[in-house]
Design a protein around this motif. Sequence first.
Motif, PDB file in Angstrom:
ATOM      1  N   ASP A  81       0.830  -1.207   0.000  1.00 46.18           N
ATOM      2  CA  ASP A  81       0.000   0.000   0.000  1.00 46.18           C
ATOM      3  C   ASP A  81       0.863   1.256   0.000  1.00 46.18           C
ATOM      4  O   ASP A  81       0.531   2.251  -0.640  1.00 46.18           O
ATOM      5  CB  ASP A  81      -0.912   0.041   1.231  1.00 46.18           C
ATOM      6  CG  ASP A  81      -1.966  -1.052   1.215  1.00 46.18           C
ATOM      7  OD1 ASP A  81      -2.317  -1.528   0.113  1.00 46.18           O
ATOM      8  OD2 ASP A  81      -2.431  -1.430   2.305  1.00 46.18           O
ATOM      9  N   VAL A  82       1.967   1.207   0.746  1.00 49.75           N
ATOM     10  CA  VAL A  82       2.879   2.351   0.864  1.00 49.75           C
ATOM     11  C   VAL A  82       4.298   1.844   0.625  1.00 49.75           C
ATOM     12  O   VAL A  82       5.045   1.578   1.575  1.00 49.75           O
ATOM     13  CB  VAL A  82       2.773   3.018   2.259  1.00 49.75           C
ATOM     14  CG1 VAL A  82       3.675   4.236   2.342  1.00 49.75           C
ATOM     15  CG2 VAL A  82       1.332   3.405   2.565  1.00 49.75           C
ATOM     16  N   PRO A  83       4.700   1.693  -0.633  1.00 47.24           N
ATOM     17  CA  PRO A  83       6.051   1.194  -0.888  1.00 47.24           C
ATOM     18  C   PRO A  83       7.111   2.233  -0.511  1.00 47.24           C
ATOM     19  O   PRO A  83       6.895   3.436  -0.655  1.00 47.24           O
ATOM     20  CB  PRO A  83       6.063   0.931  -2.395  1.00 47.24           C
ATOM     21  CG  PRO A  83       4.984   1.776  -2.952  1.00 47.24           C
ATOM     22  CD  PRO A  83       3.958   1.921  -1.866  1.00 47.24           C
ATOM     23  N   GLU A  84       8.222   1.729  -0.010  1.00 43.87           N
ATOM     24  CA  GLU A  84       9.374   2.600   0.249  1.00 43.87           C
ATOM     25  C   GLU A  84       9.989   2.967  -1.092  1.00 43.87           C
ATOM     26  O   GLU A  84      10.397   2.091  -1.858  1.00 43.87           O
ATOM     27  CB  GLU A  84      10.414   1.876   1.096  1.00 43.87           C
ATOM     28  CG  GLU A  84      11.713   2.643   1.216  1.00 43.87           C
ATOM     29  CD  GLU A  84      12.835   1.837   1.846  1.00 43.87           C
ATOM     30  OE1 GLU A  84      13.950   2.351   1.856  1.00 43.87           O
ATOM     31  OE2 GLU A  84      12.594   0.707   2.307  1.00 43.87           O
ATOM     32  N   ILE A  85      10.042   4.246  -1.374  1.00 42.64           N
ATOM     33  CA  ILE A  85      10.768   4.748  -2.541  1.00 42.64           C
ATOM     34  C   ILE A  85      11.488   5.999  -2.079  1.00 42.64           C
ATOM     35  O   ILE A  85      10.848   6.993  -1.727  1.00 42.64           O
ATOM     36  CB  ILE A  85       9.833   5.062  -3.728  1.00 42.64           C
ATOM     37  CG1 ILE A  85       9.044   3.822  -4.133  1.00 42.64           C
ATOM     38  CG2 ILE A  85      10.656   5.607  -4.904  1.00 42.64           C
ATOM     39  CD1 ILE A  85       7.955   4.089  -5.159  1.00 42.64           C
ATOM     40  N   ILE A  86      12.804   5.917  -2.042  1.00 45.53           N
ATOM     41  CA  ILE A  86      13.631   7.029  -1.586  1.00 45.53           C
ATOM     42  C   ILE A  86      14.565   7.412  -2.723  1.00 45.53           C
ATOM     43  O   ILE A  86      15.192   6.544  -3.334  1.00 45.53           O
ATOM     44  CB  ILE A  86      14.434   6.639  -0.338  1.00 45.53           C
ATOM     45  CG1 ILE A  86      13.480   6.291   0.814  1.00 45.53           C
ATOM     46  CG2 ILE A  86      15.393   7.745   0.070  1.00 45.53           C
ATOM     47  CD1 ILE A  86      14.162   5.720   2.028  1.00 45.53           C
ATOM     48  N   ILE A  87      14.654   8.703  -3.001  1.00 49.14           N
ATOM     49  CA  ILE A  87      15.521   9.197  -4.066  1.00 49.14           C
ATOM     50  C   ILE A  87      16.625  10.030  -3.436  1.00 49.14           C
ATOM     51  O   ILE A  87      16.353  10.980  -2.697  1.00 49.14           O
ATOM     52  CB  ILE A  87      14.726  10.038  -5.081  1.00 49.14           C
ATOM     53  CG1 ILE A  87      13.597   9.204  -5.687  1.00 49.14           C
ATOM     54  CG2 ILE A  87      15.652  10.579  -6.166  1.00 49.14           C
ATOM     55  CD1 ILE A  87      12.651   9.981  -6.579  1.00 49.14           C
TER      56      ILE A  87
END
Length: 107
Positions: A81-87
Amino acid sequence: MTTECVVMHTTVPDLLLAKRIAHLLVEEHLAACVNLSPAGLSIYLWEENVEGTEEITLTIKTSSQASLRCQERIVQLHPYDVPEIIILPVLGGHVPYLNWVKAQTSK
């Protein structure tokens, strides 16, 4: 020295999905390269419960220009539902490699 490249991190629950996402991101020119880590344990608080889940981390090398499209594609493919995506910005590096990343993600 700043560059036009970024590194993205996301985690997924299994190797098959990790390979699928990596393959599609590279095939669709949203990433130049994706590294898959061995499974590791993530500990986090979710809906007031402490959870522990084995996950695989994907380290994605892409351009700033392609990063939003890359993020959107990860969200489409991801089961969470809330994927970790860090840039993270790339502050410097081997210029020929950084140029290759930009070229691969500008097609």
